[in-house]
Design a protein around this motif. Structure first.
Motif, short mmCIF file in Angstrom:
data_model
loop_
_atom_site.label_atom_id
_atom_site.label_comp_id
_atom_site.label_asym_id
_atom_site.label_seq_id
_atom_site.Cartn_x
_atom_site.Cartn_y
_atom_site.Cartn_z
N CYS A 100 5.23 33.27 9.34
CA CYS A 100 5.15 31.89 8.87
C CYS A 100 3.71 31.42 8.70
CB CYS A 100 5.94 30.96 9.79
SG CYS A 100 7.68 31.39 9.86
N PHE A 104 2.77 31.74 0.23
CA PHE A 104 3.64 32.07 -0.90
C PHE A 104 4.00 30.80 -1.64
CE2 PHE A 104 7.47 30.36 0.96
CZ PHE A 104 7.25 30.47 2.33
N ILE A 126 3.33 27.03 -0.16
CA ILE A 126 3.90 26.36 1.01
C ILE A 126 2.76 25.75 1.83
CG2 ILE A 126 3.90 28.41 2.53
CD1 ILE A 126 6.90 27.13 3.22
N CYS A 134 2.89 27.60 8.71
CA CYS A 134 3.67 26.72 7.84
C CYS A 134 3.95 25.44 8.62
CB CYS A 134 4.97 27.42 7.46
SG CYS A 134 6.23 26.34 6.78
N HIS A 136 6.43 23.73 8.76
CA HIS A 136 7.80 23.67 9.26
C HIS A 136 8.04 24.62 10.43
CE1 HIS A 136 8.71 21.19 5.81
NE2 HIS A 136 8.24 22.12 5.00
N SER A 137 7.03 25.40 10.81
CA SER A 137 7.18 26.31 11.94
C SER A 137 6.99 25.53 13.23
CB SER A 137 6.13 27.43 11.85
OG SER A 137 6.17 28.22 13.02
N CYS A 144 12.13 27.98 12.70
CA CYS A 144 11.97 27.27 11.43
C CYS A 144 12.63 25.90 11.48
CB CYS A 144 12.58 28.08 10.29
SG CYS A 144 12.45 27.22 8.71
N VAL A 146 13.20 23.93 9.00
CA VAL A 146 13.99 23.64 7.80
C VAL A 146 14.86 24.85 7.46
CG1 VAL A 146 12.42 21.93 6.79
CG2 VAL A 146 12.05 24.39 6.34
N ARG A 150 15.30 26.78 3.92
CA ARG A 150 14.09 27.61 3.84
C ARG A 150 14.04 28.36 2.52
NH1 ARG A 150 17.92 30.31 6.19
NH2 ARG A 150 18.01 32.61 6.37
N PRO A 151 12.82 28.60 1.98
CA PRO A 151 12.69 29.23 0.66
C PRO A 151 13.27 30.64 0.60
CG PRO A 151 10.64 28.17 1.31
CD PRO A 151 11.55 28.14 2.52
N CYS A 154 11.47 33.39 2.54
CA CYS A 154 11.69 33.38 4.00
C CYS A 154 13.00 34.08 4.35
CB CYS A 154 11.71 31.94 4.51
SG CYS A 154 10.19 31.05 4.12
#
Ligand code: SF4
Length: 190
Positions: A100, A104, A126, A134, A136-137, A144, A146, A150-151, A154
């Motif tokens: 994370c 990307f 991101i 990230c 969101h980590s 995570c 989210v 998550r994308p 991920c």
């Protein structure tokens, strides 16, 4: 939302400009072909000059800002049987969730959802926090925040052969911390 809308407008403008430039290039190409065909320009001299110009152009554009966008794959349509089976919860004490920290680009699907955040200074990568992770980590457990949205990357990323994360996955030897150091985009931008 206003900022997101304005940014997307700017990027669409950027893409339109890119298309216009591409058209101009095509016209130039046509003109050059005509000059060669009529003997005004020698192909050999043109190739020499073009090769030199390309090197200069690459050096010039290397420092320019670019808009990056991720895969068009529907992240919710991924077949879980094809996804890497990695027990992240058990491994995080070793790897510290450093995947994370990697950079990307988000996809249009992520952007339309408006949940996963991106770097305003480097669209649409991101977003990272000052700790290099990230945003969101979750700092406490590196899980995570989210997970459901998550994308695509991920969901499909496989760390087992990535030397930035593992020196030896099978023997559970993580790579040194500096192997995953990511330059902070915001700090770099003036
Ligand atoms: S969205 Fe979640 S899984 Fe993806 S990089 Fe951020 S914290 Fe990690």
């Amino acid at each position: 939302m206003d900022l997101t809308e304005s940014s997307r407008f700017l990027h669409q403008m950027g893409m339109q400009t890119k298309l216009d430039v591409s058209d101009a290039n095509a016209r130039l190409h046509g003109l050059i072909e005509e000059l060669i065909a009529s003997g005004v320009v020698s192909m050999r001299k043109l190739e020499e000059r073009t090769a030199k110009a390309r090197v200069e152009e690459r050096e010039r554009t290397a420092k320019q800002a670019v808009v990056t966008i991720g895969s068009t794959v529907d992240k919710y349509a991924l077949d879980s049987a094809t996804l890497p089976q990695i027990d992240c919860a058990a491994l995080i004490p070793l790897c510290k969730g450093r995947c994370c920290k990697l950079v990307f680009p988000l996809s249009f699907q992520d952007l339309d959802e408006g949940v996963v955040r991106w770097e305003y200074g480097a669209p649409y990568q991101i977003r990272h926090g000052d700790d290099g992770y990230c945003v969101h980590s979750k700092p406490e457990a590196r899980g995570c925040g989210v997970y459901a949205q998550r994308p695509h990357i991920c969901r499909t990323y496989d760390c087992r052969k990535d030397a930035r994360i593992w020196t030896d996955f099978d023997n559970r030897i993580p790579a040194p911390d500096e192997a995953t150091t990511v330059v902070q985009i915001r700090k770099r931008s003036p």
